[in-house]
Motif scaffolding. Structure first.
Motif, PDB file in Angstrom:
ATOM      1  N   THR A 102       0.819  -1.226   0.000  1.00 47.56           N
ATOM      2  CA  THR A 102       0.000   0.000   0.000  1.00 47.56           C
ATOM      3  C   THR A 102       0.845   1.265   0.000  1.00 47.56           C
ATOM      4  OG1 THR A 102      -1.563   1.253   1.380  1.00 47.56           O
ATOM      5  CG2 THR A 102      -0.090  -0.216   2.542  1.00 47.56           C
ATOM      6  N   ASP A 103       0.242   2.356  -0.456  1.00 51.07           N
ATOM      7  CA  ASP A 103       0.862   3.684  -0.336  1.00 51.07           C
ATOM      8  C   ASP A 103       0.940   4.126   1.130  1.00 51.07           C
ATOM      9  OD1 ASP A 103      -1.955   3.794  -0.262  1.00 51.07           O
ATOM     10  OD2 ASP A 103      -2.010   5.872  -0.955  1.00 51.07           O
ATOM     11  N   TYR A 104       0.163   3.484   2.037  1.00 46.49           N
ATOM     12  CA  TYR A 104       0.144   3.909   3.434  1.00 46.49           C
ATOM     13  C   TYR A 104       1.406   3.509   4.207  1.00 46.49           C
ATOM     14  CZ  TYR A 104      -4.551   5.967   3.639  1.00 46.49           C
ATOM     15  OH  TYR A 104      -5.645   6.794   3.483  1.00 46.49           O
ATOM     16  N   ASN A 121       7.854   5.325   5.956  1.00 49.15           N
ATOM     17  CA  ASN A 121       7.695   5.938   7.286  1.00 49.15           C
ATOM     18  C   ASN A 121       6.207   6.004   7.615  1.00 49.15           C
ATOM     19  OD1 ASN A 121       8.285   7.250   9.681  1.00 49.15           O
ATOM     20  ND2 ASN A 121       8.279   9.284   8.749  1.00 49.15           N
ATOM     21  N   PRO A 122       5.611   4.824   7.927  1.00 54.52           N
ATOM     22  CA  PRO A 122       4.157   4.780   8.098  1.00 54.52           C
ATOM     23  C   PRO A 122       3.664   5.624   9.263  1.00 54.52           C
ATOM     24  CG  PRO A 122       5.159   2.585   8.334  1.00 54.52           C
ATOM     25  CD  PRO A 122       6.271   3.533   8.098  1.00 54.52           C
ATOM     26  N   LEU A 123       2.447   6.154   9.105  1.00 51.75           N
ATOM     27  CA  LEU A 123       1.871   7.036  10.126  1.00 51.75           C
ATOM     28  C   LEU A 123       0.860   6.327  11.009  1.00 51.75           C
ATOM     29  CD1 LEU A 123       1.120  10.231   7.978  1.00 51.75           C
ATOM     30  CD2 LEU A 123       3.144   9.731   9.356  1.00 51.75           C
ATOM     31  N   ASP A 183      -9.790  18.285   0.289  1.00 53.44           N
ATOM     32  CA  ASP A 183      -9.307  18.716  -1.040  1.00 53.44           C
ATOM     33  C   ASP A 183      -7.790  18.891  -1.095  1.00 53.44           C
ATOM     34  OD1 ASP A 183      -8.976  21.040   0.415  1.00 53.44           O
ATOM     35  OD2 ASP A 183      -9.807  22.341  -1.144  1.00 53.44           O
ATOM     36  N   ASP A 184      -7.089  18.579   0.018  1.00 51.94           N
ATOM     37  CA  ASP A 184      -5.630  18.694  -0.035  1.00 51.94           C
ATOM     38  C   ASP A 184      -4.952  17.415   0.494  1.00 51.94           C
ATOM     39  OD1 ASP A 184      -6.459  19.123   2.550  1.00 51.94           O
ATOM     40  OD2 ASP A 184      -5.259  20.924   2.876  1.00 51.94           O
ATOM     41  N   GLN A 185      -5.599  16.276   0.202  1.00 48.69           N
ATOM     42  CA  GLN A 185      -4.963  14.958   0.419  1.00 48.69           C
ATOM     43  C   GLN A 185      -5.023  14.251  -0.940  1.00 48.69           C
ATOM     44  OE1 GLN A 185      -7.085  12.260   2.992  1.00 48.69           O
ATOM     45  NE2 GLN A 185      -5.472  10.727   2.921  1.00 48.69           N
ATOM     46  N   PHE A 251      -9.550  12.728  11.776  1.00 50.47           N
ATOM     47  CA  PHE A 251      -9.137  11.342  11.517  1.00 50.47           C
ATOM     48  C   PHE A 251      -9.021  10.591  12.829  1.00 50.47           C
ATOM     49  CE2 PHE A 251      -6.768  13.404   7.936  1.00 50.47           C
ATOM     50  CZ  PHE A 251      -7.342  12.690   6.900  1.00 50.47           C
ATOM     51  N   LYS A 252      -9.344   9.322  12.822  1.00 51.26           N
ATOM     52  CA  LYS A 252      -8.968   8.486  13.968  1.00 51.26           C
ATOM     53  C   LYS A 252      -7.500   8.096  13.770  1.00 51.26           C
ATOM     54  CE  LYS A 252     -10.339   4.702  16.786  1.00 51.26           C
ATOM     55  NZ  LYS A 252     -11.456   3.899  17.198  1.00 51.26           N
ATOM     56  N   ALA A 253      -7.234   7.365  12.670  1.00 49.55           N
ATOM     57  CA  ALA A 253      -5.838   7.041  12.318  1.00 49.55           C
ATOM     58  C   ALA A 253      -5.343   8.152  11.399  1.00 49.55           C
ATOM     59  CB  ALA A 253      -5.797   5.718  11.567  1.00 49.55           C
ATOM     60  N   LYS A 254      -4.158   8.635  11.644  1.00 46.63           N
ATOM     61  CA  LYS A 254      -3.587   9.655  10.766  1.00 46.63           C
ATOM     62  C   LYS A 254      -3.293   9.048   9.393  1.00 46.63           C
ATOM     63  CE  LYS A 254      -0.366  13.442  10.889  1.00 46.63           C
ATOM     64  NZ  LYS A 254       0.964  13.884  11.217  1.00 46.63           N
ATOM     65  N   ARG A 255      -3.652   9.758   8.336  1.00 37.41           N
ATOM     66  CA  ARG A 255      -3.383   9.286   6.968  1.00 37.41           C
ATOM     67  C   ARG A 255      -2.280  10.124   6.318  1.00 37.41           C
ATOM     68  NH1 ARG A 255      -8.194   7.031   9.130  1.00 37.41           N
ATOM     69  NH2 ARG A 255      -9.246   5.746   7.580  1.00 37.41           N
TER      70      ARG A 255
END
Ligand SMILES: NC(=O)C1=CN([C@@H]2O[C@H](COP(=O)(O)OP(=O)(O)OC[C@H]3O[C@@H](n4cnc5c(N)ncnc54)[C@H](OP(=O)(O)O)[C@@H]3O)[C@@H](O)[C@H]2O)C=CC1
Ligand SMILES: Cc1cn([C@H]2C[C@H](O)[C@@H](COP(=O)(O)OP(=O)(O)O[C@H]3O[C@@H](C)C(=O)[C@@H](O)[C@H]3O)O2)c(=O)[nH]c1=O
Length: 289
Positions: A102-104, A121-123, A183-185, A251-255
């Motif tokens: 994944t890109d995550y 560097n996963p978040l 609109d900025d992700q 967000f709950k989990a930061k993306r």
């Protein structure tokens, strides 16, 4: 003709792989959780039944990003520990492992399309567990493709997420006068059918240039732009969706904020479509079914 085992065959990507292989000359076996429970302690014994496959494609994962924050044990069991066992099995069998990532695994701090050589560097827990899955593959077997896919949409919908983003947006369009989308992700929304076609090409052409590949649509966008495109192509009013900034979204989990991936390495073997073309094909399939 290759002998192929698809793990997670009922899932969003797995089911499209089964469709694509049905029109190929390959011999394919698809397994669901009923056939192989990746979370069970004896999974290596269960795997031992599936010998002499040329390729094993792993679509098993826990994909609910917020759910992984609540249940990190399951995230690491499925997305990491199982992959260690699978990679060792592939090495013993000399099967080629195709691991879907994944890109995550990225932190989203970039401002131009990202290459495979970037440092992960996963978040969030999901991203960390998938990155551990990548390490499990590269450190336990020699013949592998790690395909980093992103923002998937497919007819089956993600089993672990209870659907896909497009269906959520279409539902909200029917239920609400307006709602907000970031609109900025930015990412590259990708049709699972295209990922399945890319995998089929790697197998058809017997590619042995193993390693990590970005396997996403050739263009990216913000989630807000994507939503406007979904609504327009569905004959709905695109002005119903309102932009909201990443920093103001709860967000709950930061993306990761920016994960547009450069897919030129894969393009040597398979050219992925533009995201609008991919979305158009998906909506056509959805509305014609
Ligand atoms: N969805 C997305 O937006 C993205 C997904 N990815 C990655 O792509 C891959 C495919 O995702 P997608 O198809 O969307 O996800 P799904 O949630 O649709 O599929 C996940 C699969 O995992 C299987 N599974 C879950 N638990 C177990 C278990 N204990 N034992 C065996 N199988 C299990 C499910 O099987 P069953 O149906 O039989 O229960 C399901 O087929 C994953 O690796 C994911 O991390 C990457 C980027 C974006
Ligand atoms: C539902 C909704 C989401 N959003 C935002 C939140 C999020 O940042 C983005 C996409 O929403 P999702 O729920 O699809 O996000 P998420 O579950 O984080 O999607 C991720 O799933 C995992 C499995 C991956 O591997 C990633 O590539 C990515 O696809 O849109 C809005 O702004 N408004 C909304 O109404």
């Amino acid at each position: 003709m290759a002998k192929i085992l698809v793990l997670g065959a009922n899932g969003q990507l797995g089911s499209d792989l089964i469709k694509i292989f049905a029109n190929s000359t390959h011999e394919v076996c698809g397994l669901t959780q009923l056939d192989l429970d990746a979370a069970s302690a004896d999974v290596s014994i269960q795997l031992a039944k599936y010998i002499a496959y040329d390729y094993i494609i792993n679509c098993i994962a826990t994909t609910n990003v917020d759910g992984c924050e609540d249940n990190p044990d399951l995230a690491f069991i499925l997305n990491s520990a199982f992959v260690v066992k699978l990679a060792k099995f592939c090495q013993e069998q000399q099967s080629i492992l195709i691991q879907v990532s994944t890109d995550y695994i990225l932190d989203g701090i970039a401002n131009k399309p990202i290459l495979e050589t970037v440092t992960a560097n996963p978040l969030n827990v999901y991203g960390l567990s998938k990155y551990a899955g990548e390490i499990a593959v590269s450190s336990n077997c020699d013949k592998y493709f790690i395909l980093r896919v992103a923002s998937l949409f497919g007819i089956a919908g993600a089993a672990g997420k209870g659907g896909n983003f497009i269906n959520t947006m279409l539902r909200l369009a029917n239920e609400k006068d307006s709602w907000q989308v970031i609109d900025d992700q930015f990412s590259c929304p990708t049709h699972t059918l295209d990922v399945a076609r890319a995998i089929c090409r790697l197998i058809d052409d017997k590619i042995t240039d193993f390693g990590i590949y970005n396997c996403v649509s050739s263009t990216g966008c913000s989630w807000y732009e994507f939503t406007q495109e979904i609504l327009s192509l569905s004959g709905l009013n695109p002005d119903k969706v309102k932009p909201v900034s990443y920093k103001d979204y709860q967000f709950k989990a930061k993306r990761p904020q920016y994960t547009i991936l450069d897919n030129s390495k894969l393009a040597k073997y398979y050219v992925m479509p533009d995201y609008k073309q991919a979305l158009g094909e998906y909506l056509q399939l959805k509305y014609n079914n």
